[in-house]
Write an enzyme that holds these catalytic residues in place. Structure first.
Site, short mmCIF file in Angstrom:
data_model
loop_
_atom_site.label_atom_id
_atom_site.label_comp_id
_atom_site.label_asym_id
_atom_site.label_seq_id
_atom_site.Cartn_x
_atom_site.Cartn_y
_atom_site.Cartn_z
N TYR A 127 0.78 -1.24 0.00
CA TYR A 127 0.00 0.00 0.00
C TYR A 127 0.81 1.29 0.00
CZ TYR A 127 -3.95 -3.06 0.55
OH TYR A 127 -4.89 -4.04 0.33
N PHE A 420 -11.07 -3.72 11.07
CA PHE A 420 -12.20 -3.26 10.26
C PHE A 420 -12.04 -3.74 8.84
CE2 PHE A 420 -8.97 0.08 10.39
CZ PHE A 420 -8.81 0.42 9.07
#
Length: 420
Positions: A127, A420
């Site tokens: 990322y 999450f």
């Protein structure tokens, strides 16, 4: 190969089922999606934020984001795009599918006015190229209780407070409000949806979940009777060698609105009869747990790793929202962002209270760095001087990196308590 990327059809359950099947495949889970589970998960999806890549009508890659709030240093909360469920089927890797979906989602988040994007990286190298940096880390501790040299037998908190077991109904009533108070004091913490609590108490169970086992819950109440802490845990029994106790306490969560609440709950858990080993689950990277022991060497660091990654989408809004140390200061940052979302040259001005204003400027830069490296600094976890030593931050004015360190670093490291 004919590839199409699009969002889900809001009213089409079959579209969501195909998307969830592709998600299972991407995460090496059994592909079928039970109808009951689809019906339970469908209302939680945001169709306009849920993307799929399709090859001849078959979903081969998934990507989803959801609205969240992130606490930043000083206690302000900012809206963020929380990215999750990123997968590409093995047959379709290296086609740029994840990059295209990421680009679309980040652009949409900026358009919505979300100054941050966050994610939990399954793999470290992926990322950074999208402008994310590791902003909050986690630690996991294993405590050898017989070697912990705890001070005497536990007889309750010594500060006039008390620890009481709690029922599911009590956790539902008081847990969410307590967490809301706690999270504003933890940089990196995110808000919790109601379904988080529904799952924590077993009232929402997906068909593919492991069998439910109700955990134990306990509240800490201060001397005035106010609930200031919550812990939940399960106990696993093992064969007792030579009739000596051998059980594990596996902590699911422990939150405290005060240091006294946190310490009291840890002391209670460390004193459970027959428990010889405590597993902490994800904790802050600088958690106080080992130092609560008479012998901190009884705490073994089971895991220490990057956890929540962050990307700035609106640099002036993000930098203006947090507070800073180091007294009044002014710093010009030149931020490189190849995606064109958050780059530019910005003047960061702070006052004696730590409040800040960040505005675009044409002045000469004091420091230059990438938007990904600014993410390393944003929540206060990394030192600008260390980034400079690594060649990731360039100092154009002598002493500017030291000034930035005084501004950005925080007394406690950031921590995101939730997956999450």
């Amino acid at each position: 190969m004919s590839l199409e990327i699009r969002t889900l059809e809001a009213s089409e359950g079959a579209d969501a089922a195909a998307w969830m099947r592709a998600l299972n495949v991407g995460f090496h889970r059994s592909p079928p999606v039970p109808d009951e589970e689809l019906a339970m998960r469908l209302p939680r999806l945001h169709p306009d934020r849920t993307q799929g890549a399709y090859d001849l009508g078959r979903c081969v890659a998934t990507f989803r984001s959801m609205p969240r709030q992130v606490t930043v240093p000083g206690g302000a909360v900012l809206p963020a795009s929380a990215i999750t469920n990123v997968s590409v089927t093995a047959t379709h890797r290296r086609r740029g599918l994840a990059s295209r979906m990421m680009g679309a989602d980040l652009a949409a988040a900026k358009e919505r006015g979300e100054p941050l994007a966050i994610l939990i990286a399954a793999e470290y190298p992926i990322y950074g190229r999208f402008g994310f940096g590791p902003a909050a880390w986690v630690s996991v501790w294993e405590i050898d209780i017989p070697r912990a040299a705890l001070d005497g037998r536990y007889a309750g908190p010594a500060d006039g407070g008390r620890v009481d077991l709690a029922t599911i109904a009590e956790v539902r009533e008081h847990g969410p409000g307590l967490y809301e108070r706690v999270r504003t004091g933890i940089a990196g913490a995110i808000d919790r949806e109601q379904v988080w609590w529904d799952r924590a108490v077993g009232e929402v169970r997906y068909p593919t979940d492991d069998p439910w086992e109700e955990p134990f819950f306990a509240f800490y109440r201060d001397a005035a009777g106010r609930i200031e802490g919550l812990a939940s845990w399960r106990v696993k029994d093992h064969p007792w060698p030579n009739k000596l106790p051998k059980e594990d306490a596996n902590v699911l969560q422990l939150i405290g609105a005060t240091p006294a609440a946190e310490a009291a709950l840890w002391r209670f858990l460390l004193s459970l009869d027959w428990v010889t080993r405590l597993n902490s689950s994800y904790r802050a990277p600088d958690d106080v747990l080992p130092l609560l022991l008479g012998d901190p060497r009884a705490a073994r660091l089971e895991s220490y790793a990057d956890f929540m990654w962050l990307r700035l989408l609106d640099t002036p809004a993000a930098l203006s929202a947090r507070t800073y140390g180091g007294g009044p200061a002014a710093l010009v940052l030149d931020v490189r962002d190849p995606a064109g979302l958050a780059g530019g040259r910005f003047l960061l001005e702070t006052d004696a209270s730590g409040a800040a204003v960040c505005t675009p400027t044409g002045a000469d830069a004091d420091l230059s760095l990438s938007v990904a490296d600014l993410a390393w600094l944003y929540l206060g976890d990394e030192s600008p001087e260390r980034l400079a030593a690594l060649g990731r931050l360039t100092e154009h004015r002598p002493g500017a990196a030291r000034t930035a360190t005084a501004l950005f670093r925080t007394a406690r490291r950031p921590w995101c308590p939730d997956v999450f």
